[in-house]
Design a protein around this motif. Structure first.
Motif, PDB file in Angstrom:
ATOM      1  N   VAL A  14       4.136  -0.319   8.149  1.00  0.00           N
ATOM      2  CA  VAL A  14       5.266   0.532   8.212  1.00  0.00           C
ATOM      3  C   VAL A  14       4.721   2.225   8.443  1.00  0.00           C
ATOM      4  O   VAL A  14       5.372   2.847   8.912  1.00  0.00           O
ATOM      5  CB  VAL A  14       6.104   0.720   6.794  1.00  0.00           C
TER       6      VAL A  14
ATOM      7  N   ALA B 238      14.334   2.676   4.894  1.00  0.00           N
ATOM      8  CA  ALA B 238      12.929   2.232   5.605  1.00  0.00           C
ATOM      9  C   ALA B 238      12.629   1.064   4.775  1.00  0.00           C
ATOM     10  O   ALA B 238      12.287  -0.168   5.241  1.00  0.00           O
ATOM     11  CB  ALA B 238      11.918   3.399   5.458  1.00  0.00           C
TER      12      ALA B 238
ATOM     13  N   GLN C 257      -8.623  -1.715   5.828  1.00  0.00           N
ATOM     14  CA  GLN C 257      -7.617  -2.361   5.223  1.00  0.00           C
ATOM     15  C   GLN C 257      -7.451  -3.780   6.129  1.00  0.00           C
ATOM     16  O   GLN C 257      -7.329  -4.862   5.535  1.00  0.00           O
ATOM     17  CB  GLN C 257      -6.212  -1.776   5.178  1.00  0.00           C
TER      18      GLN C 257
ATOM     19  N   GLY D  48       4.398   6.266  -3.313  1.00  0.00           N
ATOM     20  CA  GLY D  48       5.051   7.073  -2.265  1.00  0.00           C
ATOM     21  C   GLY D  48       6.633   6.699  -2.508  1.00  0.00           C
ATOM     22  O   GLY D  48       7.247   5.905  -3.258  1.00  0.00           O
ATOM     23  N   GLN D  49       7.383   7.573  -1.540  1.00  0.00           N
ATOM     24  CA  GLN D  49       8.845   7.377  -1.802  1.00  0.00           C
ATOM     25  C   GLN D  49       9.377   6.101  -1.395  1.00  0.00           C
ATOM     26  O   GLN D  49      10.325   5.380  -1.733  1.00  0.00           O
ATOM     27  CB  GLN D  49       9.672   8.591  -1.110  1.00  0.00           C
ATOM     28  N   ILE D  50       8.952   5.371  -0.065  1.00  0.00           N
ATOM     29  CA  ILE D  50       9.389   4.325   0.432  1.00  0.00           C
ATOM     30  C   ILE D  50       8.848   3.208  -0.679  1.00  0.00           C
ATOM     31  O   ILE D  50       9.636   2.329  -0.993  1.00  0.00           O
ATOM     32  CB  ILE D  50       8.658   3.881   1.724  1.00  0.00           C
ATOM     33  N   GLY D  51       7.447   3.399  -1.200  1.00  0.00           N
ATOM     34  CA  GLY D  51       7.280   2.344  -2.301  1.00  0.00           C
ATOM     35  C   GLY D  51       7.976   2.408  -3.380  1.00  0.00           C
ATOM     36  O   GLY D  51       8.299   1.212  -3.794  1.00  0.00           O
TER      37      GLY D  51
ATOM     38  N   ILE E 137      -7.949   4.404   7.573  1.00  0.00           N
ATOM     39  CA  ILE E 137      -7.340   3.652   6.622  1.00  0.00           C
ATOM     40  C   ILE E 137      -7.108   2.234   7.004  1.00  0.00           C
ATOM     41  O   ILE E 137      -7.182   1.458   6.431  1.00  0.00           O
ATOM     42  CB  ILE E 137      -6.064   4.228   6.506  1.00  0.00           C
TER      43      ILE E 137
ATOM     44  N   ALA F 205       3.081   3.499  13.254  1.00  0.00           N
ATOM     45  CA  ALA F 205       3.123   2.285  12.807  1.00  0.00           C
ATOM     46  C   ALA F 205       2.558   1.021  13.870  1.00  0.00           C
ATOM     47  O   ALA F 205       1.469   0.105  13.475  1.00  0.00           O
ATOM     48  CB  ALA F 205       4.446   1.631  12.566  1.00  0.00           C
TER      49      ALA F 205
ATOM     50  N   VAL G  26       2.271   0.471   3.773  1.00  0.00           N
ATOM     51  CA  VAL G  26       3.153   1.551   3.835  1.00  0.00           C
ATOM     52  C   VAL G  26       2.274   2.991   3.924  1.00  0.00           C
ATOM     53  O   VAL G  26       2.691   3.869   4.715  1.00  0.00           O
ATOM     54  CB  VAL G  26       4.235   1.332   2.517  1.00  0.00           C
TER      55      VAL G  26
ATOM     56  N   GLU H   2      -3.306   2.093  -4.097  1.00  0.00           N
ATOM     57  CA  GLU H   2      -3.198   3.526  -3.855  1.00  0.00           C
ATOM     58  C   GLU H   2      -4.334   4.029  -3.720  1.00  0.00           C
ATOM     59  O   GLU H   2      -5.531   3.574  -3.795  1.00  0.00           O
ATOM     60  CB  GLU H   2      -2.459   4.098  -5.076  1.00  0.00           C
ATOM     61  N   ILE H   3      -4.603   5.471  -3.257  1.00  0.00           N
ATOM     62  CA  ILE H   3      -5.534   6.266  -3.211  1.00  0.00           C
ATOM     63  C   ILE H   3      -5.844   6.657  -4.762  1.00  0.00           C
ATOM     64  O   ILE H   3      -4.849   6.597  -5.385  1.00  0.00           O
ATOM     65  CB  ILE H   3      -5.603   7.296  -2.312  1.00  0.00           C
TER      66      ILE H   3
ATOM     67  N   SER I 227      13.560   9.364   5.769  1.00  0.00           N
ATOM     68  CA  SER I 227      14.072   8.032   5.140  1.00  0.00           C
ATOM     69  C   SER I 227      13.163   7.452   4.347  1.00  0.00           C
ATOM     70  O   SER I 227      12.035   6.973   4.531  1.00  0.00           O
ATOM     71  CB  SER I 227      14.329   7.404   6.534  1.00  0.00           C
TER      72      SER I 227
ATOM     73  N   THR J 154       0.989  -1.217   0.110  1.00  0.00           N
ATOM     74  CA  THR J 154       0.123   0.093  -0.193  1.00  0.00           C
ATOM     75  C   THR J 154       0.785   1.286   0.022  1.00  0.00           C
ATOM     76  O   THR J 154       2.263   1.107   0.501  1.00  0.00           O
ATOM     77  CB  THR J 154      -1.035   0.010   1.168  1.00  0.00           C
TER      78      THR J 154
END
Ligand code: NAX
Length: 328
Positions: free
Chosen positions: A129, A242, A112, A14-17, A108, A133, A87, A42-43, A238, A10
């Motif tokens: 994550v 991450a 889920q 994003g940047q971690i994704g 959220i 968390a 995430v 994703e949204i 991060s 999820t």
């Protein structure tokens, strides 16, 4: 050929994704012989960017990648999921009260959790994550009554890895020399990185350091506030580290801890070490055959006790807050 393992991510856009998906698809999450199918949740506003990432995943021609599904439907995203990396979350924005933050994330992680309950595979393993968390993991777990509670975990592996790196640097050893480090409590500034049971090249780490002032005033705050220091330096939170920790967490859970070592995971407490049953707190754990066990029998000194208690107290407050908000 093996049936692919379905991995749901999820917040995939994003940047971690972005730092995570290529590592999963290349085989680093589950192993170099395990084909994977990626389900990206994703949204609606994030779908287009997720599609762009999926194009790049195609362009890597990863031999293990057997398909990518992109959706804004949680039911579809968790359909048949064997591993779920949660995430995407609602970040705290300026002026936001804790109650607002918890409510937004409850909106959220509750749905889920239910979607996992209704659609995931029987062997589902969940790593949360997205912050906060531990409490997001608790919310998801509470909405999945048919899934064993121990399948819901929260990520403290980044804190664990940060602590190992700081300790290795202090003692002038390699990270591989550091074993049995523990992160206790919440993934927040109250977390407690514990070196009293850690070993450095076979010797007790606290004795090797022999500097309580460094421990209290340097090591612990450096580890606990590392996220803020990264934001300050990089202008963004991060992401690669991450993603790396998420890969480590799941890889260790599935493939086991090494003999003579353990890891740190946020897991549902069974009451061990005075941590109230049911909250999701970080513990020292060993893993084997896809299961984990809390390391038992560690002696907790006064220095550690007060710090573990403070972090656990924060988790109890978060649990009580989400309870009174009707989120669990
Ligand atoms: P980004 O803001 O770059 O990405 C988040 C993504 O999630 C966005 O693409 C957004 O559209 C998506 N999203 C939001 N709500 C969603 C929903 N309901 N369903 C699916 N997707 C949704 O954040 P990023 O830097 O990737 O960080 C993600 C989360 O990880 C944040 O909550 C962050 O605080 C947390 N972190 C946790 C860490 C840990 O150690 N446990 C460390 C790193 C990170 O700070």
């Amino acid at each position: 050929t093996r049936t692919p393992v379905t991995v749901t991510v999820t917040g995939a856009a994003g940047q971690i994704g972005y730092a995570l998906l290529f590592r999963i698809a290349s085989g680093q999450l589950l192993g170099a012989d395990v084909p994977v199918k990626l389900n990206l949740l994703e949204i609606p506003q994030g779908l287009k960017a997720a599609e762009g990432t999926a194009m790049e995943l195609d362009d890597c021609a990863f031999p293990l990648l057997r398909g990518i599904e992109i959706t804004d439907s949680a039911d579809k995203a968790f359909d048949g999921a064997n591993v779920a990396l949660l995430v995407g979350a609602r970040p705290r924005t300026a002026g936001m009260e804790r109650g607002d933050l918890l409510s937004a994330n409850g909106g959220i992680f509750g749905p889920q959790g239910k979607a996992i309950n209704d659609n995931a595979a029987d062997d589902i393993k969940v790593l949360v994550v997205g912050n906060p968390a531990n409490t997001n993991a608790l919310i998801a777990q509470q909405h999945a009554p048919d899934v064993p509670a121990d399948r819901f975990t929260a990520m403290t592996r980044l804190d664990h890895n940060r602590a190992i790196a700081q300790l290795a640097k202090k003692l002038g050893v390699t990270v591989e020399d550091v074993k049995k480090l523990t992160i206790w409590g919440n993934h927040s500034a109250t977390q407690y990185p514990d070196i009293f049971h850690a070993e450095v090249a076979g010797k007790n780490a606290a004795e090797a350091v022999n500097d309580e002032k460094w421990l209290a005033e340097d090591f612990i705050p450096t580890v606990a506030k590392r996220g803020a220091a990264i934001i300050e330096a990089r202008g963004a939170s991060s992401a690669a580290s991450a993603a790396n920790a998420a890969v480590d967490h799941v890889h260790t859970w599935v493939n086991g801890t090494a003999e003579g070592d353990w890891t740190s995971m946020g897991i549902v407490s069974d009451g061990s070490y005075g941590v109230p049953e049911g909250i999701i707190s970080s513990f020292p754990v060993t893993t084997r055959d896809g299961r984990f066990e809390i390391v038992q029998g560690l002696e907790i000194n006064d220095f550690s006790r007060s710090r573990i208690d403070a972090s656990v107290h924060e988790l109890i407050e978060e649990r009580d807050a989400v309870r009174s908000l009707g989120l669990i």
